[in-house]
Design an enzyme around this catalytic site. Sequence first.
Site, mmCIF file in Angstrom:
data_model
loop_
_atom_site.group_PDB
_atom_site.id
_atom_site.type_symbol
_atom_site.label_atom_id
_atom_site.label_comp_id
_atom_site.label_asym_id
_atom_site.label_seq_id
_atom_site.Cartn_x
_atom_site.Cartn_y
_atom_site.Cartn_z
ATOM 1 C CB CYS A 1 -4.560 5.320 5.944
ATOM 2 S SG CYS A 1 -3.779 4.048 4.933
ATOM 3 N N GLY A 2 -4.347 2.728 8.262
ATOM 4 C CA GLY A 2 -3.444 1.926 9.080
ATOM 5 C C GLY A 2 -2.075 1.751 8.472
ATOM 6 C CG ASN A 3 -1.305 -0.774 5.227
ATOM 7 O OD1 ASN A 3 -0.843 -1.524 6.068
ATOM 8 N ND2 ASN A 3 -2.212 -1.176 4.361
ATOM 9 C CG ASN B 1 -2.176 0.700 1.137
ATOM 10 O OD1 ASN B 1 -2.891 0.818 2.118
ATOM 11 N ND2 ASN B 1 -2.523 1.214 -0.023
ATOM 12 C CB THR C 1 -8.399 1.270 8.791
ATOM 13 O OG1 THR C 1 -8.483 1.439 7.368
ATOM 14 C CG2 THR C 1 -7.552 2.382 9.385
ATOM 15 N N GLY C 2 -8.655 -1.691 7.458
ATOM 16 C CA GLY C 2 -9.521 -2.765 6.982
ATOM 17 C C GLY C 2 -9.262 -4.070 7.719
ATOM 18 C CG ASN D 1 -11.049 4.442 7.922
ATOM 19 O OD1 ASN D 1 -11.113 3.618 8.832
ATOM 20 N ND2 ASN D 1 -10.133 4.343 6.980
ATOM 21 C CB CYS E 1 -6.842 -1.942 3.779
ATOM 22 S SG CYS E 1 -7.855 -0.652 4.545
ATOM 23 C CD GLU F 1 -7.168 2.129 1.046
ATOM 24 O OE1 GLU F 1 -6.702 3.193 1.496
ATOM 25 O OE2 GLU F 1 -6.503 1.077 0.939
ATOM 26 N NE ARG F 2 -13.633 6.614 2.475
ATOM 27 C CZ ARG F 2 -13.846 7.322 3.584
ATOM 28 N NH1 ARG F 2 -15.056 7.792 3.835
ATOM 29 N NH2 ARG F 2 -12.881 7.518 4.454
ATOM 30 C CG HIS G 1 -13.385 -0.250 7.346
ATOM 31 N ND1 HIS G 1 -12.358 -0.414 6.448
ATOM 32 C CD2 HIS G 1 -12.987 0.723 8.205
ATOM 33 C CE1 HIS G 1 -11.374 0.413 6.757
ATOM 34 N NE2 HIS G 1 -11.734 1.115 7.810
ATOM 35 C CG ASN H 1 -12.250 2.083 3.233
ATOM 36 O OD1 ASN H 1 -11.536 2.423 2.303
ATOM 37 N ND2 ASN H 1 -12.463 2.878 4.282
#
Length: 290
Positions: A80-82, A16, A234-235, A172, A232, A223-224, A174, A205
């Site tokens: 965004c986690g990444n 990512n 957060t995903g 965010n 992702c 991803e949105r 999901h 997402n």
Amino acid sequence: MNLSGLKFSKMHGLGNDYVVINEFDHEIIPENEKNTFSIEICKRGFSVGADGVIFVCPATDNGDIKFRIFNADGSEAEMCGNGIRCFSKYVYDNDIIKKDKLNVETLGGLKIVEITPDKENKNISSLFKVDMGISTFKTAEIPMIAETEEFLDETLVVDGEEISMTTISVGNPHAVIFTENAEKIDLNNYGPAIENHESFPQRINVHFVEIISKNEIKMITWERGAGFTYACGTGATSCVLSGFKLGILDNNVLVHLPGGDLEIEVYKKDDELGAFMKGEAELVFTGKMI
């Protein structure tokens, strides 16, 4: 837009990838141009190419520093986690703030990042543990237009097809869909159809999850604002939290994504669910626009 002389770093977390711009000392890209800039510089084959743009900014509230991220379509995301792992590595490696624990302001709330750097070679991956904070399954807070207070393994009609999903926000939004075989999913069809569904006023997402065991899953992401991405953060967090909430996953889960693996640990706080995310981030190269 004249980008001559612009310095940037290209980084990725499990594939990512992001363009990172340092605005800690002063603004480089004017606020009213950040959307257009992100669209232009993220174009693969025509510019640097990336899933998004990260801006390193001074804190404005109670954090050490502020994280902003714009998707490839120019929209600003809450979190965004990444991306936050790449951000934290950039901040640490460039001596902007040299702390092993960062309090990072995001649009999705304050995030605490613990950094375990590689002391020998800062260009290779470092390990990051991120407190992703408390999640919410309440549809009004995701936001989602629905008749139920929570959308847990409920059916949504998408282009005439009934799809069972769970919706959640970790700062965010999901949509999590558990499936028997994630690799057989037509992501280019289902991804944008769910992302832009009328039930999600801020879009969403989308993740398809295959359960290997209660401690291991495989997932793919639409991803949105970016489309398919290799990972992702957060995903992955949302998928594990959703599985834990439904009773089909334990609180420690290894998540396999196309770009690599993440470890997610669920915790409870005042009857609410939060999670830690653990993974790596890497510098690809630094550059200067000519």
